[in-house]
Design a protein around this motif. Structure first.
Motif, PDB file in Angstrom:
ATOM      1  N   GLU A  86      85.937  63.686  33.950  1.00 44.64           N
ATOM      2  CA  GLU A  86      85.057  64.863  33.955  1.00 44.64           C
ATOM      3  C   GLU A  86      85.762  66.017  33.271  1.00 44.64           C
ATOM      4  O   GLU A  86      85.161  66.848  32.602  1.00 44.64           O
ATOM      5  CB  GLU A  86      84.721  65.306  35.390  1.00 44.64           C
ATOM      6  CG  GLU A  86      84.061  64.265  36.238  1.00 44.64           C
ATOM      7  CD  GLU A  86      85.063  63.276  36.811  1.00 44.64           C
ATOM      8  OE1 GLU A  86      84.637  62.266  37.342  1.00 44.64           O
ATOM      9  OE2 GLU A  86      86.300  63.494  36.695  1.00 44.64           O
ATOM     10  N   TYR A  87      87.062  66.051  33.501  1.00 44.68           N
ATOM     11  CA  TYR A  87      87.832  67.147  32.988  1.00 44.68           C
ATOM     12  C   TYR A  87      88.025  67.052  31.487  1.00 44.68           C
ATOM     13  O   TYR A  87      87.980  68.037  30.763  1.00 44.68           O
ATOM     14  CB  TYR A  87      89.176  67.148  33.703  1.00 44.68           C
ATOM     15  CG  TYR A  87      89.558  68.515  34.105  1.00 44.68           C
ATOM     16  CD1 TYR A  87      88.565  69.427  34.470  1.00 44.68           C
ATOM     17  CD2 TYR A  87      90.878  68.913  34.107  1.00 44.68           C
ATOM     18  CE1 TYR A  87      88.899  70.694  34.833  1.00 44.68           C
ATOM     19  CE2 TYR A  87      91.217  70.187  34.475  1.00 44.68           C
ATOM     20  CZ  TYR A  87      90.227  71.081  34.834  1.00 44.68           C
ATOM     21  OH  TYR A  87      90.564  72.339  35.168  1.00 44.68           O
ATOM     22  N   ALA A  88      88.231  65.828  31.024  1.00 45.09           N
ATOM     23  CA  ALA A  88      88.379  65.595  29.589  1.00 45.09           C
ATOM     24  C   ALA A  88      87.098  65.999  28.873  1.00 45.09           C
ATOM     25  O   ALA A  88      87.124  66.637  27.822  1.00 45.09           O
ATOM     26  CB  ALA A  88      88.692  64.125  29.332  1.00 45.09           C
ATOM     27  N   VAL A  89      85.973  65.652  29.484  1.00 45.50           N
ATOM     28  CA  VAL A  89      84.686  65.998  28.889  1.00 45.50           C
ATOM     29  C   VAL A  89      84.547  67.513  28.782  1.00 45.50           C
ATOM     30  O   VAL A  89      84.176  68.064  27.756  1.00 45.50           O
ATOM     31  CB  VAL A  89      83.526  65.398  29.724  1.00 45.50           C
ATOM     32  CG1 VAL A  89      82.185  65.936  29.273  1.00 45.50           C
ATOM     33  CG2 VAL A  89      83.549  63.880  29.635  1.00 45.50           C
ATOM     34  N   GLU A  90      84.901  68.199  29.875  1.00 39.62           N
ATOM     35  CA  GLU A  90      84.816  69.658  29.910  1.00 39.62           C
ATOM     36  C   GLU A  90      85.720  70.286  28.838  1.00 39.62           C
ATOM     37  O   GLU A  90      85.310  71.192  28.111  1.00 39.62           O
ATOM     38  CB  GLU A  90      85.221  70.148  31.310  1.00 39.62           C
ATOM     39  CG  GLU A  90      85.436  71.640  31.470  1.00 39.62           C
ATOM     40  CD  GLU A  90      84.142  72.453  31.443  1.00 39.62           C
ATOM     41  OE1 GLU A  90      83.079  71.841  31.266  1.00 39.62           O
ATOM     42  OE2 GLU A  90      84.206  73.679  31.586  1.00 39.62           O
ATOM     43  N   LEU A  91      86.927  69.778  28.728  1.00 41.71           N
ATOM     44  CA  LEU A  91      87.850  70.351  27.752  1.00 41.71           C
ATOM     45  C   LEU A  91      87.347  70.131  26.325  1.00 41.71           C
ATOM     46  O   LEU A  91      87.363  71.046  25.500  1.00 41.71           O
ATOM     47  CB  LEU A  91      89.237  69.737  27.924  1.00 41.71           C
ATOM     48  CG  LEU A  91      90.298  70.363  27.024  1.00 41.71           C
ATOM     49  CD1 LEU A  91      90.651  71.754  27.501  1.00 41.71           C
ATOM     50  CD2 LEU A  91      91.538  69.506  26.961  1.00 41.71           C
ATOM     51  N   ASN A  92      86.892  68.925  26.066  1.00 41.52           N
ATOM     52  CA  ASN A  92      86.339  68.652  24.732  1.00 41.52           C
ATOM     53  C   ASN A  92      85.182  69.575  24.419  1.00 41.52           C
ATOM     54  O   ASN A  92      85.053  70.079  23.310  1.00 41.52           O
ATOM     55  CB  ASN A  92      85.842  67.203  24.647  1.00 41.52           C
ATOM     56  CG  ASN A  92      86.959  66.269  24.245  1.00 41.52           C
ATOM     57  OD1 ASN A  92      87.891  66.686  23.560  1.00 41.52           O
ATOM     58  ND2 ASN A  92      86.882  65.033  24.673  1.00 41.52           N
ATOM     59  N   ARG A  93      84.354  69.814  25.434  1.00 37.14           N
ATOM     60  CA  ARG A  93      83.187  70.663  25.229  1.00 37.14           C
ATOM     61  C   ARG A  93      83.633  72.094  24.906  1.00 37.14           C
ATOM     62  O   ARG A  93      83.114  72.731  23.998  1.00 37.14           O
ATOM     63  CB  ARG A  93      82.332  70.643  26.496  1.00 37.14           C
ATOM     64  CG  ARG A  93      80.919  71.156  26.320  1.00 37.14           C
ATOM     65  CD  ARG A  93      80.158  71.041  27.635  1.00 37.14           C
ATOM     66  NE  ARG A  93      80.742  71.896  28.658  1.00 37.14           N
ATOM     67  CZ  ARG A  93      80.523  73.212  28.727  1.00 37.14           C
ATOM     68  NH1 ARG A  93      79.732  73.806  27.873  1.00 37.14           N
ATOM     69  NH2 ARG A  93      81.101  73.925  29.678  1.00 37.14           N
ATOM     70  N   LEU A  94      84.631  72.570  25.642  1.00 41.80           N
ATOM     71  CA  LEU A  94      85.096  73.935  25.418  1.00 41.80           C
ATOM     72  C   LEU A  94      85.715  74.085  24.037  1.00 41.80           C
ATOM     73  O   LEU A  94      85.497  75.071  23.342  1.00 41.80           O
ATOM     74  CB  LEU A  94      86.109  74.336  26.492  1.00 41.80           C
ATOM     75  CG  LEU A  94      85.511  74.568  27.875  1.00 41.80           C
ATOM     76  CD1 LEU A  94      86.610  74.799  28.899  1.00 41.80           C
ATOM     77  CD2 LEU A  94      84.561  75.762  27.851  1.00 41.80           C
ATOM     78  N   ILE A  95      86.490  73.086  23.646  1.00 38.95           N
ATOM     79  CA  ILE A  95      87.123  73.175  22.333  1.00 38.95           C
ATOM     80  C   ILE A  95      86.066  73.109  21.247  1.00 38.95           C
ATOM     81  O   ILE A  95      86.124  73.830  20.252  1.00 38.95           O
ATOM     82  CB  ILE A  95      88.214  72.105  22.179  1.00 38.95           C
ATOM     83  CG1 ILE A  95      89.393  72.546  23.047  1.00 38.95           C
ATOM     84  CG2 ILE A  95      88.637  71.935  20.732  1.00 38.95           C
ATOM     85  CD1 ILE A  95      90.626  71.760  22.937  1.00 38.95           C
ATOM     86  N   GLU A  96      85.041  72.302  21.475  1.00 30.90           N
ATOM     87  CA  GLU A  96      83.949  72.265  20.513  1.00 30.90           C
ATOM     88  C   GLU A  96      83.277  73.628  20.393  1.00 30.90           C
ATOM     89  O   GLU A  96      82.952  74.074  19.305  1.00 30.90           O
ATOM     90  CB  GLU A  96      82.923  71.206  20.921  1.00 30.90           C
ATOM     91  CG  GLU A  96      82.927  70.031  19.981  1.00 30.90           C
ATOM     92  CD  GLU A  96      82.364  68.781  20.617  1.00 30.90           C
ATOM     93  OE1 GLU A  96      81.161  68.780  20.922  1.00 30.90           O
ATOM     94  OE2 GLU A  96      83.145  67.826  20.810  1.00 30.90           O
ATOM     95  N   LEU A  97      83.102  74.292  21.536  1.00 28.38           N
ATOM     96  CA  LEU A  97      82.512  75.636  21.507  1.00 28.38           C
ATOM     97  C   LEU A  97      83.384  76.586  20.701  1.00 28.38           C
ATOM     98  O   LEU A  97      82.907  77.365  19.885  1.00 28.38           O
ATOM     99  CB  LEU A  97      82.363  76.189  22.928  1.00 28.38           C
ATOM    100  CG  LEU A  97      81.158  75.716  23.717  1.00 28.38           C
ATOM    101  CD1 LEU A  97      81.237  76.232  25.146  1.00 28.38           C
ATOM    102  CD2 LEU A  97      79.872  76.204  23.059  1.00 28.38           C
TER     103      LEU A  97
END
Ligand SMILES: Nc1ncnc2c1ncn2[C@@H]1O[C@H](COP(=O)(O)OP(=O)(O)O)[C@@H](O)[C@H]1O
Ligand SMILES: [Mg+2]
Lengths: 253, 463
Positions: free
Chosen positions: B445-456
């Protein structure tokens, strides 16, 4: 029938003129060979066609099926059906072959929804055909690949992407005999009515396996002579300088 | 080549300030007494605060690292109490605060993958909950104020022992004015199987948030604690200065993960330190994406034999941002080991630095440490620095250090673009590939969140 028409193309890098008026037309169903000594401008031609930002086009035109190629940005050229098999494929750490190819295919065909199952099946078959280990799917793109593995990866991409025209820049360099045969098999598999190829090479070797329909000799930024397989024999026995001189004599008489 | 679009900060919204009590701007003894009185604290805590204030005044702002001269300590509200009471029921949280956390996604996360949640709004924790089965096993997860009241003995025994009140100027400041944070106690042998999370939100302008976290893991226990933080984008600066102390007793394992995504007007100056006893493992996973300036070097003191410390640090420095991060490991016992992995990305003029220390106690035996730091610079305007310090005073140590700085090369972009990817997508792919080895080690879940933030950060799309 598809056409890639290069008309009087001129390009420079760092204010140095490299391409001095290239004329060449590729049609689907044909494979052309482009030969010439080191530094004659072969890779420059390949890069300019794909749109490398380092080179400046100073004259001429290129049409892919009548569309002005030089007005397209790099990904648009890829979507239009142009492919470049790189002389030196670059490493992309942390990005697996499987993931990269999937994204690339999605980008190349924006209107189709990629079917994951058939994508993986096709990828596996392509790897088998090119005698690559299946675990390459999960390896980072080109990272730590040997020279030969990198070249096979370029051909694998080409097979998956099915371009209208492919420029293969020294795909044969540095390959041993077995690898050369495999790579040639890959190129031949794509040959047909909807594919045109330009093979850039120094050596006759690959042309024994992928027989070209036309051969062009490039010298100092120009195509000095064109012909069939017989031109290659002259080249092997007498060298580039002889071919260049006779060609110039024929022109300037 | 064309520039990447800069980011829009998704969490930059704010609600009108709400407070039932607020100290005046600035910092003095009277303000400290007010805070303490509001919390109805025992005398020992008030004394701790007052001596910390003295220590804060004695020390000067660090002159290494980032330039902190822009902080005006007199222009800050040190305590803003948003509500009268804390609640265990999401329904009872006031609407504006509830909406804030809804927009950040906290209640949903709690339902999906958390064992307990705490939510702090400005100075106070407004919501706290822990799954019943953990409470039954004796796990304590509450705000430190409650802990001081209800578990005074355990708190007093450990509070300020890992990070003494005079440790550094910002730790002293926190020790003087601390408010909110978390207290976690895991009894012997208890494994908290899914993570606990605390979420820190600044809502008010010119505000300083000073939460205080103390985690005690008894022998053979395990806990994973996650911290998240965001703030509105104001034109004036805010200050966030937390202190986190972890005590991992014999054979315990504690993992502390942060994804810090403060808005770009926040000074983020945090002291985090852990004591790991015999056979214990402490892992810091520290993601720094937001803030104006961050200085943060989570550390692990390996105090018992076979203790292991691990620090994973990911920093993203965009326009106007300085991320000065890294880690410290002190090998104070035989057969101890540590790993520091740092990845930083600098873009649009941002600056990131890795600052790390590996130190051994004289004469310790069989110490192993590996430090790998990689920096990726996305354009000519951006910067990256590496400051690895080693103080090795033993012959029986194997210390590896690797540092690499790379740039996204034009040839990588050309290659990917020639395969149909847009320039933005090509850059994104290279950045994702760069952090991939680290992201792989995060829980899903955390990896997904981090990827999403970096994408933002990369795309500037508003989610
Ligand atoms: N990036 C570059 N910067 C400067 N000169 C270049 C660059 N790339 C190619 N050239 C020059 O352009 C000429 C043609 O090079 P190239 O196209 O690579 O030749 P070929 O592929 O036929 O060996 C050479 O003189 C080479 O030095
Ligand atoms: Mg070349």
């Amino acid at each position: 029938m598809n056409t890639l028409e290069i008309r009087n193309l001129k390009a420079e890098i760092e204010d140095k003129a490299i391409l001095k008026g290239i004329n060449l037309t590729l049609r689907s169903g044909e494979v052309h060979a482009l030969m010439g000594p080191n530094g004659s401008g072969k890779s420059t031609l390949a890069n300019v066609l794909m749109g490398h930002p380092e080179y400046r086009v100073t004259g001429g035109e290129v049409f892919l099926n009548g569309e002005n190629l030089l007005e397209m940005d790099i990904p648009e050229r890829a979507v239009a059906g142009l492919f470049l098999a790189f002389q030196y494929p670059v490493e992309i750490p942390g990005v697996t072959v499987g993931k990269f190819l999937k994204r690339s295919l999605e980008a190349l065909r924006p209107d189709e929804k990629l079917n994951l199952t058939s994508y993986i099946k096709e990828l596996r078959e392509g790897m088998e055909f090119l005698e690559m280990d299946q675990n390459f799917i999960n390896r980072n793109l080109n990272e730590g690949f040997s020279g030969g593995e990198k070249k096979r990866m370029e051909i694998l991409q080409m097979l998956m992407m099915k371009p209208l025209f492919s420029i293969m820049d020294e795909t044969d360099s540095g390959l041993d005999m077995d690898a050369l045969k495999i790579v040639s098999k890959g190129i031949n598999a794509l040959r047909g009515d909807s594919f045109g190829g330009l093979i850039i090479t120094h050596y006759q070797r690959i042309l024994d396996y992928v027989k070209p329909d036309h051969v062009h000799i490039m010298y100092d930024g120009e195509i000095v002579t064109s012909g069939g397989m017989d031109l290659i024999e002259d080249l092997e026995s007498k060298g580039y300088d002889w071919v260049n001189e006779t060609a110039r004599e024929a022109v300037h008489g | 080549m064309a520039e990447l679009k800069t980011d829009d900060y998704k969490y930059g919204f704010s609600y009108p300030e709400r407070s039932v009590f607020k100290t005046r701007k600035g910092l003095d003894e009277e303000i400290i007494r007010q805070i303490s009185a509001h919390k109805d604290e025992p005398e020992w805590m008030l004394e701790f605060r007052l001596k910390s204030l003295e220590a804060f005044r004695r020390q000067s702002v660090p002159e290494w690292g980032v330039d902190l001269s822009g902080i005006n300590f007199e222009d800050i509200y040190y305590y803003i109490k948003p509500t009268e009471d804390q609640t265990r029921s999401w329904e009872d949280v006031p609407d504006d605060i509830k909406e804030t956390f809804d927009r950040i996604g906290i209640p949903e996360a709690e339902r999906k993958f958390l064992a307990g949640v705490g939510a702090q709004y400005d100075s106070e924790v407004v919501y706290h909950n822990l799954k019943d089965h953990l409470e039954e096993q004796g796990v304590i997860f509450c705000d430190p104020e409650t802990a001081v009241r209800e578990h005074g003995d355990i708190v007093r025994e450990h509070f300020g022992t890992v990070i003494p009140y005079g440790d550094n100027k910002f730790a002293s400041l926190n020790s003087a004015v601390w408010s909110g944070g978390s207290f976690v106690y895991v009894p012997k042998g208890v494994h908290v199987d899914i993570p606990l999370q605390a979420y820190f939100r600044i809502n008010s302008k010119n505000f300083g948030q000073f939460e205080r976290t103390l985690i005690i893991a008894e022998e053979g226990s395990f806990v994973h604690y996650i911290e998240g933080c965001t703030a509105p984008t104001f034109s004036t600066d805010s200050l966030h200065s937390a202190v986190v102390e972890i005590i991992a007793k014999k054979d315990a394992r504690v993992r502390y993960s942060t994804i810090q995504n403060w808005s770009d007007n926040v000074y983020n100056l945090v002291t985090k330190r852990a004591h790991a006893y015999e056979g214990a493992t402490v892992e810091w996973v520290d993601g720094n994406l937001g803030s104006k300036k961050t200085m943060k070097y989570p550390s692990v003191f390996l105090l018992g034999e076979r203790a292991h410390g691990e620090i994973l640090s990911i920093a993203f420095a965009g326009k106007g941002q300085e991320q000065d991060t890294g880690g410290k490991i002190i090998h104070a016992a035989d057969n101890t080991s540590s790993v520091i992995t740092s990845k930083s990305i600098s873009k649009d003029g941002g600056s990131s630095a890795y600052r790390g220390l590996i130190k051994t106690k004289p004469g310790v035996q069989n110490v192993r440490s590996a430090v790998v730091c990689d920096a990726l610079i996305l354009d000519e305007k951006s910067h990256s620095h590496t400051y690895p310090y080693m103080e090795i005073s033993t012959d029986d140590a194997s210390i590896e250090h690797e540092a690499r700085v790379s740039r996204i090369s034009e040839s990588q972009l050309f290659y990917l673009m020639s395969r149909g990817l847009s320039e933005e997508e090509a850059s994104m792919m290279i950045v994702n590939g760069f952090i991939d080895p680290l992201v792989k080690q995060l829980p899903m879940e955390y990896a997904v969140e981090l990827n999403r933030l970096i994408e933002l950060e990369m795309e500037g799309s508003v989610g």
